[in-house]
Design a protein around this motif. Sequence first.
Motif, PDB file in Angstrom:
ATOM      1  N   GLY A   1       3.305   9.984  -7.588  1.00 46.30           N
ATOM      2  CA  GLY A   1       4.196  10.319  -8.708  1.00 46.30           C
ATOM      3  C   GLY A   1       3.435  10.521 -10.003  1.00 46.30           C
ATOM      4  O   GLY A   1       3.730  11.443 -10.775  1.00 46.30           O
ATOM      5  N   ALA A   2       2.453   9.675 -10.262  1.00 43.45           N
ATOM      6  CA  ALA A   2       1.665   9.817 -11.492  1.00 43.45           C
ATOM      7  C   ALA A   2       0.853  11.115 -11.475  1.00 43.45           C
ATOM      8  O   ALA A   2       0.764  11.819 -12.496  1.00 43.45           O
ATOM      9  CB  ALA A   2       0.738   8.617 -11.655  1.00 43.45           C
ATOM     10  N   SER A   3       0.275  11.457 -10.331  1.00 42.79           N
ATOM     11  CA  SER A   3      -0.517  12.683 -10.274  1.00 42.79           C
ATOM     12  C   SER A   3       0.370  13.917 -10.429  1.00 42.79           C
ATOM     13  O   SER A   3      -0.036  14.903 -11.069  1.00 42.79           O
ATOM     14  CB  SER A   3      -1.308  12.749  -8.971  1.00 42.79           C
ATOM     15  OG  SER A   3      -0.424  12.828  -7.874  1.00 42.79           O
ATOM     16  N   VAL A   4       1.582  13.882  -9.880  1.00 46.40           N
ATOM     17  CA  VAL A   4       2.501  15.014 -10.055  1.00 46.40           C
ATOM     18  C   VAL A   4       2.905  15.133 -11.517  1.00 46.40           C
ATOM     19  O   VAL A   4       3.003  16.251 -12.061  1.00 46.40           O
ATOM     20  CB  VAL A   4       3.726  14.852  -9.133  1.00 46.40           C
ATOM     21  CG1 VAL A   4       4.830  15.823  -9.507  1.00 46.40           C
ATOM     22  CG2 VAL A   4       3.324  15.038  -7.683  1.00 46.40           C
ATOM     23  N   ALA A   5       3.118  13.999 -12.178  1.00 45.62           N
ATOM     24  CA  ALA A   5       3.482  14.043 -13.602  1.00 45.62           C
ATOM     25  C   ALA A   5       2.340  14.613 -14.432  1.00 45.62           C
ATOM     26  O   ALA A   5       2.563  15.415 -15.360  1.00 45.62           O
ATOM     27  CB  ALA A   5       3.846  12.642 -14.080  1.00 45.62           C
TER      28      ALA A   5
ATOM     29  N   SER B   1       0.831  -1.212   0.000  1.00 41.99           N
ATOM     30  CA  SER B   1       0.000   0.000   0.000  1.00 41.99           C
ATOM     31  C   SER B   1       0.861   1.256   0.000  1.00 41.99           C
ATOM     32  O   SER B   1       0.521   2.253  -0.644  1.00 41.99           O
ATOM     33  CB  SER B   1      -0.941  -0.006   1.203  1.00 41.99           C
ATOM     34  OG  SER B   1      -0.198   0.044   2.397  1.00 41.99           O
ATOM     35  N   MET B   2       2.002   1.210   0.713  1.00 42.74           N
ATOM     36  CA  MET B   2       2.898   2.368   0.689  1.00 42.74           C
ATOM     37  C   MET B   2       3.490   2.566  -0.703  1.00 42.74           C
ATOM     38  O   MET B   2       3.598   3.704  -1.190  1.00 42.74           O
ATOM     39  CB  MET B   2       4.004   2.189   1.729  1.00 42.74           C
ATOM     40  CG  MET B   2       3.515   2.319   3.163  1.00 42.74           C
ATOM     41  SD  MET B   2       4.751   1.888   4.388  1.00 42.74           S
ATOM     42  CE  MET B   2       5.992   3.127   4.085  1.00 42.74           C
ATOM     43  N   LEU B   3       3.876   1.467  -1.358  1.00 47.54           N
ATOM     44  CA  LEU B   3       4.418   1.576  -2.712  1.00 47.54           C
ATOM     45  C   LEU B   3       3.367   2.103  -3.676  1.00 47.54           C
ATOM     46  O   LEU B   3       3.658   2.942  -4.541  1.00 47.54           O
ATOM     47  CB  LEU B   3       4.925   0.199  -3.166  1.00 47.54           C
ATOM     48  CG  LEU B   3       5.527   0.131  -4.560  1.00 47.54           C
ATOM     49  CD1 LEU B   3       6.794   0.981  -4.628  1.00 47.54           C
ATOM     50  CD2 LEU B   3       5.833  -1.304  -4.930  1.00 47.54           C
ATOM     51  N   LEU B   4       2.140   1.640  -3.507  1.00 47.55           N
ATOM     52  CA  LEU B   4       1.060   2.118  -4.360  1.00 47.55           C
ATOM     53  C   LEU B   4       0.792   3.604  -4.139  1.00 47.55           C
ATOM     54  O   LEU B   4       0.550   4.353  -5.091  1.00 47.55           O
ATOM     55  CB  LEU B   4      -0.207   1.303  -4.079  1.00 47.55           C
ATOM     56  CG  LEU B   4      -1.398   1.541  -4.989  1.00 47.55           C
ATOM     57  CD1 LEU B   4      -1.038   1.208  -6.432  1.00 47.55           C
ATOM     58  CD2 LEU B   4      -2.573   0.703  -4.533  1.00 47.55           C
ATOM     59  N   ALA B   5       0.863   4.049  -2.883  1.00 46.77           N
ATOM     60  CA  ALA B   5       0.654   5.473  -2.597  1.00 46.77           C
ATOM     61  C   ALA B   5       1.733   6.326  -3.252  1.00 46.77           C
ATOM     62  O   ALA B   5       1.450   7.389  -3.820  1.00 46.77           O
ATOM     63  CB  ALA B   5       0.643   5.697  -1.088  1.00 46.77           C
ATOM     64  N   VAL B   6       2.975   5.850  -3.226  1.00 43.50           N
ATOM     65  CA  VAL B   6       4.064   6.604  -3.870  1.00 43.50           C
ATOM     66  C   VAL B   6       3.867   6.628  -5.375  1.00 43.50           C
ATOM     67  O   VAL B   6       4.071   7.668  -6.026  1.00 43.50           O
ATOM     68  CB  VAL B   6       5.425   5.979  -3.482  1.00 43.50           C
ATOM     69  CG1 VAL B   6       6.545   6.545  -4.326  1.00 43.50           C
ATOM     70  CG2 VAL B   6       5.705   6.202  -2.003  1.00 43.50           C
TER      71      VAL B   6
END
Length: 104
Positions: free
Chosen positions: A83-87, A74-79
Amino acid sequence: MFRPKVPTMPQPTGLVTPPAVVEPTAVIQHTPAAPEPMAPAPARLTVQLTPGAVVALVGGGTAVVLVVGAVLVSMLLAVAITGASVAICALVIRSLINSEANRR
């Protein structure tokens, strides 16, 4: 002018106590009449696992692994989502800046 002044050791003022006198004392050695018997060493305790305890340990270990794995995923998914939303935000801002530049 450039020579350092070395401070002098201050002398004690007031009452000065004389040094204490140490008197020698006699040393008396006590020898035991008979040596005490040694206590027998305790036997090592062995842990005996019953089939039910083994199943409980395996189940508990499996539960811990699953919980820790779920937390890490879940932590990896949150990161990844962050990252995708920032991109995507960066692409939208770049697009807005380019469209403003083309209008002028």
